[in-house]
Design a protein around this motif. Structure first.
Motif, mmCIF file in Angstrom:
data_model
loop_
_atom_site.group_PDB
_atom_site.id
_atom_site.type_symbol
_atom_site.label_atom_id
_atom_site.label_comp_id
_atom_site.label_asym_id
_atom_site.label_seq_id
_atom_site.Cartn_x
_atom_site.Cartn_y
_atom_site.Cartn_z
ATOM 1 N N VAL A 190 75.816 101.465 32.831
ATOM 2 C CA VAL A 190 74.527 102.125 32.643
ATOM 3 C C VAL A 190 73.611 101.678 33.772
ATOM 4 N N ILE A 191 73.056 102.653 34.490
ATOM 5 C CA ILE A 191 72.099 102.370 35.566
ATOM 6 C C ILE A 191 70.710 102.744 35.065
ATOM 7 N N ILE A 192 69.800 101.787 35.095
ATOM 8 C CA ILE A 192 68.429 102.007 34.628
ATOM 9 C C ILE A 192 67.492 101.887 35.818
ATOM 10 N N THR A 193 66.692 102.918 36.047
ATOM 11 C CA THR A 193 65.727 102.918 37.142
ATOM 12 C C THR A 193 64.319 102.913 36.581
ATOM 13 N N LEU A 194 63.583 101.853 36.860
ATOM 14 C CA LEU A 194 62.216 101.721 36.365
ATOM 15 C C LEU A 194 61.239 102.401 37.321
ATOM 16 N N GLY A 195 60.207 103.053 36.752
ATOM 17 C CA GLY A 195 59.292 103.805 37.605
ATOM 18 C C GLY A 195 57.828 103.481 37.452
ATOM 19 N N LEU A 196 57.295 103.533 36.228
ATOM 20 C CA LEU A 196 55.851 103.444 36.016
ATOM 21 C C LEU A 196 55.487 102.410 34.955
ATOM 22 N N VAL A 197 54.260 101.896 35.074
ATOM 23 C CA VAL A 197 53.684 101.072 33.998
ATOM 24 C C VAL A 197 52.467 101.765 33.385
ATOM 25 N N GLU A 198 52.015 102.851 33.996
ATOM 26 C CA GLU A 198 50.923 103.650 33.413
ATOM 27 C C GLU A 198 51.537 104.670 32.456
ATOM 28 N N ILE A 199 51.125 104.640 31.199
ATOM 29 C CA ILE A 199 51.704 105.540 30.206
ATOM 30 C C ILE A 199 50.616 106.060 29.275
ATOM 31 N N TRP A 200 51.004 107.008 28.423
ATOM 32 C CA TRP A 200 50.088 107.599 27.448
ATOM 33 C C TRP A 200 50.643 107.420 26.037
ATOM 34 N N SER A 237 62.436 102.119 41.160
ATOM 35 C CA SER A 237 62.272 103.282 42.023
ATOM 36 C C SER A 237 61.254 102.998 43.120
ATOM 37 N N PRO A 238 61.576 103.318 44.373
ATOM 38 C CA PRO A 238 60.601 103.149 45.453
ATOM 39 C C PRO A 238 59.559 104.262 45.496
ATOM 40 N N VAL A 239 59.771 105.333 44.731
ATOM 41 C CA VAL A 239 58.842 106.472 44.756
ATOM 42 C C VAL A 239 57.502 106.034 44.167
ATOM 43 N N PRO A 240 56.414 106.138 44.917
ATOM 44 C CA PRO A 240 55.117 105.648 44.432
ATOM 45 C C PRO A 240 54.468 106.590 43.421
ATOM 46 N N LEU A 241 53.413 106.069 42.812
ATOM 47 C CA LEU A 241 52.599 106.871 41.892
ATOM 48 C C LEU A 241 52.093 108.132 42.579
ATOM 49 N N MET A 242 52.101 109.242 41.864
ATOM 50 C CA MET A 242 51.483 110.454 42.386
ATOM 51 C C MET A 242 49.969 110.353 42.251
ATOM 52 N N THR A 243 49.533 109.803 41.119
ATOM 53 C CA THR A 243 48.103 109.610 40.871
ATOM 54 C C THR A 243 47.949 108.480 39.878
ATOM 55 N N THR A 244 46.761 107.906 39.790
ATOM 56 C CA THR A 244 46.494 106.852 38.825
ATOM 57 C C THR A 244 45.334 107.240 37.920
ATOM 58 N N LYS A 297 54.800 98.434 40.815
ATOM 59 C CA LYS A 297 56.116 98.099 41.356
ATOM 60 C C LYS A 297 56.354 96.586 41.327
ATOM 61 N N SER A 298 55.304 95.804 41.554
ATOM 62 C CA SER A 298 55.456 94.355 41.505
ATOM 63 C C SER A 298 55.814 93.898 40.103
ATOM 64 N N LEU A 299 55.144 94.456 39.112
ATOM 65 C CA LEU A 299 55.417 94.085 37.726
ATOM 66 C C LEU A 299 56.846 94.468 37.343
ATOM 67 N N TYR A 358 64.695 99.273 45.791
ATOM 68 C CA TYR A 358 63.264 99.259 46.153
ATOM 69 C C TYR A 358 63.061 98.562 47.497
ATOM 70 N N GLU A 359 63.677 97.391 47.657
ATOM 71 C CA GLU A 359 63.509 96.631 48.898
ATOM 72 C C GLU A 359 64.125 97.353 50.085
ATOM 73 N N ILE A 360 65.238 98.027 49.858
ATOM 74 C CA ILE A 360 65.895 98.743 50.953
ATOM 75 C C ILE A 360 64.955 99.795 51.531
#
Length: 354
Positions: free
Chosen positions: A202-212, A273-280, A294-296, A317-319
């Motif tokens: 199982v490959i898990i890719t983390l993306g965001l910490v901002e949620i609703w 995921s290295p893909v950044p936030l679209m908006t905050t 991404k740091s968290l 991410y580092e790559i």
């Protein structure tokens, strides 16, 4: 519709107030630490007198001048080409799926049923419908598919117009449709998610910490509620900037669930995921908000891998972040170009597959 269970919403995931790991994540004797230093060719950033333009050198200040950064990777375990894989997480997981499929690896998450869906944007695949951007939505999707006690909160599917409904636990790549078809898509999602039990990897890719959070349905969502809902029902939804402890608790719950219901020889590779936030939706500059997120997630991924022998961290991410900026990114500085994804997967295959 047997996969969609209509009942009360599940109890929300609680955060863990305690540190995730007791003590340091790694401890070595002085002799072991010295051995690490002697054997690790990538252990030093800089050496006085070393030529910075020597791209074959081992120092970080030399390797970071290469077009594609290639970190030293020592995988915790090996995977087999005949293994079945399941990728879940942000849009970067879809790129990993494509690369594995091109290598004739069985990827259960890239189900043909999803590929037949027609997204609004013809440039993307119907698989984008399955993206899971935060640890809450990853855990939710797995629970609804695997845990008989976890019931999908159908009341979180909300009417938008007279004829359209929105499922906030998916990704809005498809056109909004009627209630019945929305439930059919939900049933399909849960049917495919159940296939994770057949997968050794199982490959898990983390993306965001901002949620609703949907306060009425008492559940965290995968995506931002569609604008009409935020305008007509502003009191229903609540924005959360989640913490390390919350995301740690979710990953621990995911590990427990997959250990109980998944493959008997389960191996998990976690990435960020290295893909950044679209908006905050926070008060921060979007660049600062993205760095925080991404740091968290990078830190919690490392802690989680250290806590379990069958979990390993892969530095996608580092790559990306340390490769040549003009080469790795599209013009929007948000999407990784195909050559970047190819470089990442070549390193993944070289590192993990026997």
């Amino acid at each position: 519709m047997s996969e969609t269970r209509l009942s009360e919403p599940p109890v929300p995931v609680s955060s863990s107030p305690a540190p995730p790991v007791s003590g340091s994540t790694y401890v070595a004797t002085a002799a072991e630490a010295l051995k690490n230093w002697q054997q690790n060719r990538a252990n030093r950033w800089y050496e006085k007198g070393a030529n910075p333009d020597d791209l074959t050198g081992d120092y970080a200040f030399q390797r970071l001048r290469q077009t594609w950064f290639t970190p030293k990777i020592e995988p915790k375990f090996k995977l087999r080409p005949e293994d079945k894989f399941y990728a879940i997480g942000s849009c970067f997981a879809r790129g990993l799926e494509r690369s594995l499929i091109r290598r004739r690896v069985a990827v259960e998450s890239a189900a043909p049923e999803f590929a037949k869906l027609e997204p609004v944007n013809k440039e993307v695949s119907g698989l984008g419908f399955t993206n899971k951007y935060n640890t809450f939505s990853i855990l939710n999707e797995l629970r609804w598919a695997l845990d008989p006690a976890a019931v999908f909160p159908v009341e979180s599917i909300v009417q938008v117009t007279e004829s359209t409904w929105s499922d906030p636990h998916t990704t809005p790549t498809l056109r909004l449709t009627g209630f019945a078809e929305t439930l059919e898509r939900r049933a399909l999602m849960q049917t495919v998610t159940k296939r994770v039990t057949n997968c050794r990897v199982v490959i898990i890719t983390l993306g965001l910490v901002e949620i609703w959070r949907d306060l009425e349905a008492d559940v965290y969502t995968n995506s931002t509620p569609v604008p009409p809902l935020l305008q007509t029902q502003p009191g229903r939804y609540e924005f959360h900037l989640t913490s390390f402890a919350e995301n740690w608790a979710n990953l621990e719950a995911i590990h427990a669930l997959l250990s109980r219901c998944g493959h008997p020889d389960l191996h998990i590779v976690i990435t960020v995921s290295p893909v950044p936030l679209m908006t905050t939706f926070s008060t921060m500059d979007v660049v600062v908000a993205n760095t925080y997120a991404k740091s968290l997630l990078r830190a919690v991924a490392q802690e989680w891998a250290a806590a379990h022998g069958n979990v390993d961290y892969f530095p996608s991410y580092e790559i990306v972040q340390n490769s040549d900026r003009a080469t790795v990114w599209d013009a929007d500085l948000r999407h990784v170009r195909g050559a970047g994804a190819q470089h990442i997967m070549e390193l993944f295959v070289r590192s993990y597959l026997e």
